[in-house]
Design a protein around this motif. Structure first.
Motif, PDB file in Angstrom:
ATOM      1  N   MET A   1       0.856  -1.163   0.000  1.00 27.58           N
ATOM      2  CA  MET A   1       0.000   0.000   0.000  1.00 27.58           C
ATOM      3  C   MET A   1       0.904   1.228   0.000  1.00 27.58           C
ATOM      4  O   MET A   1       1.700   1.418   0.905  1.00 27.58           O
ATOM      5  N   THR A   2       0.808   2.058  -1.009  1.00 25.37           N
ATOM      6  CA  THR A   2       1.712   3.189  -1.118  1.00 25.37           C
ATOM      7  C   THR A   2       1.141   4.448  -0.499  1.00 25.37           C
ATOM      8  O   THR A   2       1.825   5.136   0.236  1.00 25.37           O
ATOM      9  N   ASP A   3      -0.089   4.785  -0.809  1.00 31.30           N
ATOM     10  CA  ASP A   3      -0.698   5.999  -0.257  1.00 31.30           C
ATOM     11  C   ASP A   3      -1.730   5.625   0.800  1.00 31.30           C
ATOM     12  O   ASP A   3      -2.744   5.006   0.504  1.00 31.30           O
ATOM     13  N   TRP A   4      -1.444   6.028   2.022  1.00 28.93           N
ATOM     14  CA  TRP A   4      -2.361   5.764   3.111  1.00 28.93           C
ATOM     15  C   TRP A   4      -3.368   6.906   3.200  1.00 28.93           C
ATOM     16  O   TRP A   4      -3.019   8.062   3.093  1.00 28.93           O
ATOM     17  N   THR A   5      -4.616   6.558   3.427  1.00 33.01           N
ATOM     18  CA  THR A   5      -5.671   7.542   3.623  1.00 33.01           C
ATOM     19  C   THR A   5      -6.112   7.505   5.084  1.00 33.01           C
ATOM     20  O   THR A   5      -5.751   6.586   5.832  1.00 33.01           O
ATOM     21  N   ILE A   6      -6.903   8.492   5.463  1.00 32.42           N
ATOM     22  CA  ILE A   6      -7.406   8.543   6.843  1.00 32.42           C
ATOM     23  C   ILE A   6      -8.252   7.313   7.142  1.00 32.42           C
ATOM     24  O   ILE A   6      -8.142   6.719   8.215  1.00 32.42           O
ATOM     25  N   GLU A   7      -9.074   6.892   6.181  1.00 35.40           N
ATOM     26  CA  GLU A   7      -9.933   5.721   6.392  1.00 35.40           C
ATOM     27  C   GLU A   7      -9.094   4.459   6.561  1.00 35.40           C
ATOM     28  O   GLU A   7      -9.396   3.609   7.409  1.00 35.40           O
ATOM     29  N   ALA A   8      -8.027   4.324   5.753  1.00 39.20           N
ATOM     30  CA  ALA A   8      -7.178   3.133   5.850  1.00 39.20           C
ATOM     31  C   ALA A   8      -6.436   3.092   7.183  1.00 39.20           C
ATOM     32  O   ALA A   8      -6.320   2.028   7.807  1.00 39.20           O
ATOM     33  N   VAL A   9      -5.968   4.236   7.644  1.00 36.97           N
ATOM     34  CA  VAL A   9      -5.276   4.287   8.935  1.00 36.97           C
ATOM     35  C   VAL A   9      -6.257   3.981  10.061  1.00 36.97           C
ATOM     36  O   VAL A   9      -5.928   3.238  10.998  1.00 36.97           O
ATOM     37  N   ALA A  10      -7.482   4.513   9.972  1.00 32.52           N
ATOM     38  CA  ALA A  10      -8.492   4.241  11.000  1.00 32.52           C
ATOM     39  C   ALA A  10      -8.824   2.749  11.048  1.00 32.52           C
ATOM     40  O   ALA A  10      -8.933   2.166  12.133  1.00 32.52           O
ATOM     41  N   GLU A  11      -8.966   2.122   9.884  1.00 32.21           N
ATOM     42  CA  GLU A  11      -9.240   0.678   9.848  1.00 32.21           C
ATOM     43  C   GLU A  11      -8.071  -0.113  10.420  1.00 32.21           C
ATOM     44  O   GLU A  11      -8.271  -1.106  11.126  1.00 32.21           O
ATOM     45  N   ARG A  12      -6.860   0.323  10.128  1.00 36.21           N
ATOM     46  CA  ARG A  12      -5.676  -0.367  10.643  1.00 36.21           C
ATOM     47  C   ARG A  12      -5.604  -0.259  12.164  1.00 36.21           C
ATOM     48  O   ARG A  12      -5.221  -1.210  12.840  1.00 36.21           O
ATOM     49  N   LEU A  13      -5.994   0.893  12.712  1.00 32.57           N
ATOM     50  CA  LEU A  13      -6.012   1.066  14.168  1.00 32.57           C
ATOM     51  C   LEU A  13      -7.068   0.174  14.815  1.00 32.57           C
ATOM     52  O   LEU A  13      -6.825  -0.422  15.872  1.00 32.57           O
ATOM     53  N   LEU A  76       2.515  10.802  17.642  1.00 29.48           N
ATOM     54  CA  LEU A  76       1.432  11.679  18.093  1.00 29.48           C
ATOM     55  C   LEU A  76       1.705  12.190  19.496  1.00 29.48           C
ATOM     56  O   LEU A  76       2.466  11.591  20.264  1.00 29.48           O
ATOM     57  N   GLU A  77       1.043  13.288  19.833  1.00 36.20           N
ATOM     58  CA  GLU A  77       1.077  13.791  21.204  1.00 36.20           C
ATOM     59  C   GLU A  77       0.222  12.873  22.076  1.00 36.20           C
ATOM     60  O   GLU A  77      -0.601  12.111  21.578  1.00 36.20           O
ATOM     61  N   GLN A  78       0.400  12.984  23.378  1.00 34.16           N
ATOM     62  CA  GLN A  78      -0.292  12.077  24.297  1.00 34.16           C
ATOM     63  C   GLN A  78      -1.814  12.194  24.179  1.00 34.16           C
ATOM     64  O   GLN A  78      -2.513  11.180  24.125  1.00 34.16           O
ATOM     65  N   GLU A  79      -2.345  13.395  24.124  1.00 35.45           N
ATOM     66  CA  GLU A  79      -3.793  13.563  24.008  1.00 35.45           C
ATOM     67  C   GLU A  79      -4.312  13.017  22.681  1.00 35.45           C
ATOM     68  O   GLU A  79      -5.395  12.436  22.622  1.00 35.45           O
ATOM     69  N   GLN A  80      -3.535  13.183  21.620  1.00 35.08           N
ATOM     70  CA  GLN A  80      -3.926  12.633  20.328  1.00 35.08           C
ATOM     71  C   GLN A  80      -3.939  11.110  20.383  1.00 35.08           C
ATOM     72  O   GLN A  80      -4.830  10.477  19.821  1.00 35.08           O
ATOM     73  N   ARG A  81      -2.970  10.532  21.074  1.00 35.03           N
ATOM     74  CA  ARG A  81      -2.932   9.064  21.220  1.00 35.03           C
ATOM     75  C   ARG A  81      -4.189   8.557  21.907  1.00 35.03           C
ATOM     76  O   ARG A  81      -4.798   7.582  21.472  1.00 35.03           O
ATOM     77  N   HIS A  82      -4.558   9.222  22.991  1.00 35.00           N
ATOM     78  CA  HIS A  82      -5.758   8.799  23.721  1.00 35.00           C
ATOM     79  C   HIS A  82      -6.992   8.898  22.830  1.00 35.00           C
ATOM     80  O   HIS A  82      -7.809   7.976  22.785  1.00 35.00           O
ATOM     81  N   LEU A  83      -7.114   9.997  22.127  1.00 31.46           N
ATOM     82  CA  LEU A  83      -8.282  10.216  21.286  1.00 31.46           C
ATOM     83  C   LEU A  83      -8.334   9.171  20.168  1.00 31.46           C
ATOM     84  O   LEU A  83      -9.369   8.539  19.947  1.00 31.46           O
ATOM     85  N   VAL A  84      -7.217   8.959  19.487  1.00 34.27           N
ATOM     86  CA  VAL A  84      -7.179   8.011  18.366  1.00 34.27           C
ATOM     87  C   VAL A  84      -7.439   6.592  18.862  1.00 34.27           C
ATOM     88  O   VAL A  84      -8.183   5.825  18.248  1.00 34.27           O
ATOM     89  N   TRP A  85      -6.852   6.235  19.997  1.00 33.11           N
ATOM     90  CA  TRP A  85      -7.024   4.871  20.484  1.00 33.11           C
ATOM     91  C   TRP A  85      -8.424   4.640  21.031  1.00 33.11           C
ATOM     92  O   TRP A  85      -8.984   3.550  20.865  1.00 33.11           O
ATOM     93  N   MET A  86      -9.019   5.648  21.664  1.00 35.08           N
ATOM     94  CA  MET A  86     -10.400   5.495  22.119  1.00 35.08           C
ATOM     95  C   MET A  86     -11.327   5.269  20.935  1.00 35.08           C
ATOM     96  O   MET A  86     -12.251   4.459  21.013  1.00 35.08           O
ATOM     97  N   ARG A  87     -11.084   5.980  19.846  1.00 34.36           N
ATOM     98  CA  ARG A  87     -11.925   5.790  18.659  1.00 34.36           C
ATOM     99  C   ARG A  87     -11.692   4.412  18.053  1.00 34.36           C
ATOM    100  O   ARG A  87     -12.627   3.785  17.560  1.00 34.36           O
ATOM    101  N   ALA A  88     -10.453   3.927  18.086  1.00 36.08           N
ATOM    102  CA  ALA A  88     -10.159   2.587  17.573  1.00 36.08           C
ATOM    103  C   ALA A  88     -10.868   1.524  18.409  1.00 36.08           C
ATOM    104  O   ALA A  88     -11.237   0.471  17.891  1.00 36.08           O
TER     105      ALA A  88
END
Length: 132
Positions: A1-13, A76-88
């Motif tokens: 996969m060469t170009d990652w999109t937001i949707e692909a990264v969200a699915e990977r998480l 990512l910053e710590q708050e971003q990590r929490h937010l991204v992981w909670m959504r995952a």
């Protein structure tokens, strides 16, 4: 996969979270149980002490994918990590907004911005060590 999109990264998480949940539990070595096994009567067995559902451990390729995805979190910053992981982990946007003390739309914008930062970093061409 060469170009990652937001949707692909969200699915990977989300995939990384599901793989992490399937890993066997960590147990401290050196402790053991000396109690004998209890023989339960038929009535006690019907009363509901059902064994937990058996989850098969993930294959090694899935664990490697999960570890690669987890390594992205250090960008990512710590708050971003929490937010991204909670959504995952499929938390609702209202729960995420409460945890971050912001509105739902602000939480969604911050999530989009964190994932776009990840996409930008992942899509950067990697330099080969020792060249030049």
């Amino acid at each position: 996969m060469t170009d990652w999109t937001i949707e692909a990264v969200a699915e990977r998480l989300i995939d990384a979270d599901q793989i992490a949940r399937r890993l066997p539990p960590v147990r401290v070595q050196g402790y053991y149980n000396v109690w004998p096994l209890f023989v339960r009567t038929e009535y006690e067995r019907m009363a509901g002490d059902d064994p937990p559902p058996r989850r098969f451990p993930p294959d090694p390729k899935a664990v490697d994918r999960m570890l690669e995805t987890m390594s992205w979190m250090q960008w990512l910053e710590q708050e971003q990590r929490h937010l991204v992981w909670m959504r995952a982990q499929r938390y609702s946007w209202s729960d995420i907004a409460k945890r971050n003390a912001c509105s739902v739309s602000t939480a969604q914008r911050r999530w989009q911005s964190a994932l776009s930062a990840l996409c930008k970093r992942i899509n950067q061409p990697r330099e080969i060590a020792g060249s030049g």
